[in-house]
Design a protein around this motif. Structure first.
Motif, PDB file in Angstrom:
ATOM      1  N   UNK A 136       4.349  10.023  -9.460  1.00 43.59           N
ATOM      2  CA  UNK A 136       3.723  10.172 -10.771  1.00 43.59           C
ATOM      3  C   UNK A 136       2.902  11.449 -10.890  1.00 43.59           C
ATOM      4  N   UNK A 137       2.356  11.925  -9.780  1.00 39.77           N
ATOM      5  CA  UNK A 137       1.524  13.129  -9.803  1.00 39.77           C
ATOM      6  C   UNK A 137       2.323  14.374 -10.186  1.00 39.77           C
ATOM      7  N   UNK A 138       3.635  14.320 -10.049  1.00 44.62           N
ATOM      8  CA  UNK A 138       4.475  15.454 -10.446  1.00 44.62           C
ATOM      9  C   UNK A 138       5.388  15.072 -11.620  1.00 44.62           C
ATOM     10  N   UNK A 171       0.826  -1.210   0.000  1.00 41.94           N
ATOM     11  CA  UNK A 171       0.000   0.000   0.000  1.00 41.94           C
ATOM     12  C   UNK A 171       0.865   1.268   0.000  1.00 41.94           C
ATOM     13  N   UNK A 172       1.878   1.278   0.833  1.00 47.43           N
ATOM     14  CA  UNK A 172       2.776   2.432   0.898  1.00 47.43           C
ATOM     15  C   UNK A 172       3.551   2.591  -0.404  1.00 47.43           C
ATOM     16  N   UNK A 173       3.991   1.496  -0.968  1.00 47.02           N
ATOM     17  CA  UNK A 173       4.732   1.522  -2.230  1.00 47.02           C
ATOM     18  C   UNK A 173       3.863   2.089  -3.349  1.00 47.02           C
ATOM     19  N   UNK A 174       2.610   1.653  -3.394  1.00 46.67           N
ATOM     20  CA  UNK A 174       1.677   2.134  -4.405  1.00 46.67           C
ATOM     21  C   UNK A 174       1.391   3.627  -4.208  1.00 46.67           C
ATOM     22  N   UNK A 208       8.771  14.742   1.026  1.00 47.88           N
ATOM     23  CA  UNK A 208       9.341  13.608   0.281  1.00 47.88           C
ATOM     24  C   UNK A 208       9.586  13.997  -1.177  1.00 47.88           C
ATOM     25  N   UNK A 209       8.636  14.692  -1.794  1.00 46.12           N
ATOM     26  CA  UNK A 209       8.824  15.117  -3.180  1.00 46.12           C
ATOM     27  C   UNK A 209      10.041  16.034  -3.307  1.00 46.12           C
ATOM     28  N   UNK A 210      10.190  16.958  -2.373  1.00 42.70           N
ATOM     29  CA  UNK A 210      11.344  17.861  -2.404  1.00 42.70           C
ATOM     30  C   UNK A 210      12.647  17.080  -2.276  1.00 42.70           C
ATOM     31  N   UNK A 211      12.665  16.108  -1.374  1.00 45.89           N
ATOM     32  CA  UNK A 211      13.863  15.289  -1.169  1.00 45.89           C
ATOM     33  C   UNK A 211      14.170  14.470  -2.418  1.00 45.89           C
ATOM     34  N   UNK A 212      13.162  13.875  -3.020  1.00 46.43           N
ATOM     35  CA  UNK A 212      13.373  13.061  -4.224  1.00 46.43           C
ATOM     36  C   UNK A 212      13.831  13.938  -5.391  1.00 46.43           C
ATOM     37  N   UNK A 213      13.249  15.126  -5.526  1.00 52.71           N
ATOM     38  CA  UNK A 213      13.693  16.035  -6.603  1.00 52.71           C
ATOM     39  C   UNK A 213      15.170  16.379  -6.423  1.00 52.71           C
ATOM     40  N   UNK A 271       9.524   2.990 -10.563  1.00 53.86           N
ATOM     41  CA  UNK A 271       9.264   1.552 -10.582  1.00 53.86           C
ATOM     42  C   UNK A 271       9.204   1.099  -9.138  1.00 53.86           C
ATOM     43  N   UNK A 272       8.339   0.155  -8.864  1.00 54.45           N
ATOM     44  CA  UNK A 272       8.209  -0.357  -7.505  1.00 54.45           C
ATOM     45  C   UNK A 272       8.834  -1.733  -7.402  1.00 54.45           C
TER      46      UNK A 272
END
Length: 194
Positions: free
Chosen positions: A16-18, A6-9, A103-108, A23-24
């Motif tokens: 994907x929203x940004x 669930x967390x992975x999805x 999380x998005x900021x960190x991943x970017x 890949x999971x």
């Protein structure tokens, strides 16, 4: 990579929203068998997973010299885990539950770091290949140049003339594509420090 489906999805949807393609993977083996070293990448790793921990995956990636960025996430993290992850090259360590925007900021940021690491790795790989084209004598001249030895002393140590040293240095620059011997020495020092 997270064994919590669930967390992975949810994470894949968030990325994907940004517009971040992801890949999971639910275990280390699946990830390691499909990891494509020919592209920059960022991997989000859970610390606790079946079969192999996130730290085990990080160790394998480091041993392989993988030029990617690692972001750790954990519901059971502590300072010691965070320090270990960062010392081994992770770009961040987040506790679950995490703020989605954070999380998005960190991943970017990790993606930018991954692109930089990938480009540096490509330059190092190319330089290693070019250095491999040098003759044994050219390599001796280069090694002494990297040590900071002047041409006259290089000639004396190798029992050749200063003009011959100049010829070797010109061939070294030509074979490596270096703009100057100083630039090549700098690049070799960076390569040795990598």
């Amino acid at each position: 990579m997270d064994d919590d489906e669930e967390l992975s999805e949810s994470l894949a949807w968030l990325l994907g929203s940004v517009g971040i393609r992801s890949q999971r993977f639910h275990d280390a083996r699946a990830f390691l068998s499909t990891y494509d070293r020919s592209r920059p990448a960022c991997v989000v790793l859970d610390v606790r997973m079946p079969e192999m921990s996130g730290f085990g995956v990080q160790d394998l990636l480091n041993e392989a010299g993988a030029p990617l960025s690692v972001v750790f996430v954990s519901a059971h993290g502590d300072i010691r885990m965070s320090v270990r992850a960062m010392r081994n090259g992770a770009v961040d360590f987040l506790e679950k539950p995490y703020e989605p925007q954070h999380l998005l900021d960190v991943v970017q940021a990790a993606r930018r770091t991954a692109c930089d690491r990938f480009a540096l790795h490509a330059r190092h790989t190319e330089l290693r290949a070019r250095l491999g084209d040098l003759t044994a004598r050219e390599r001796e001249v280069l090694d002494l140049s990297v040590e900071g030895v002047a041409n006259k002393q290089i000639a004396g140590r190798l029992g050749i003339s200063t003009k011959t040293v100049d010829v070797h240095r010109a061939r070294i620059r030509e074979k490596t594509g270096a703009e100057s011997m100083a630039a090549l020495v700098r690049d070799v020092l960076r390569l040795e420090g990598a």
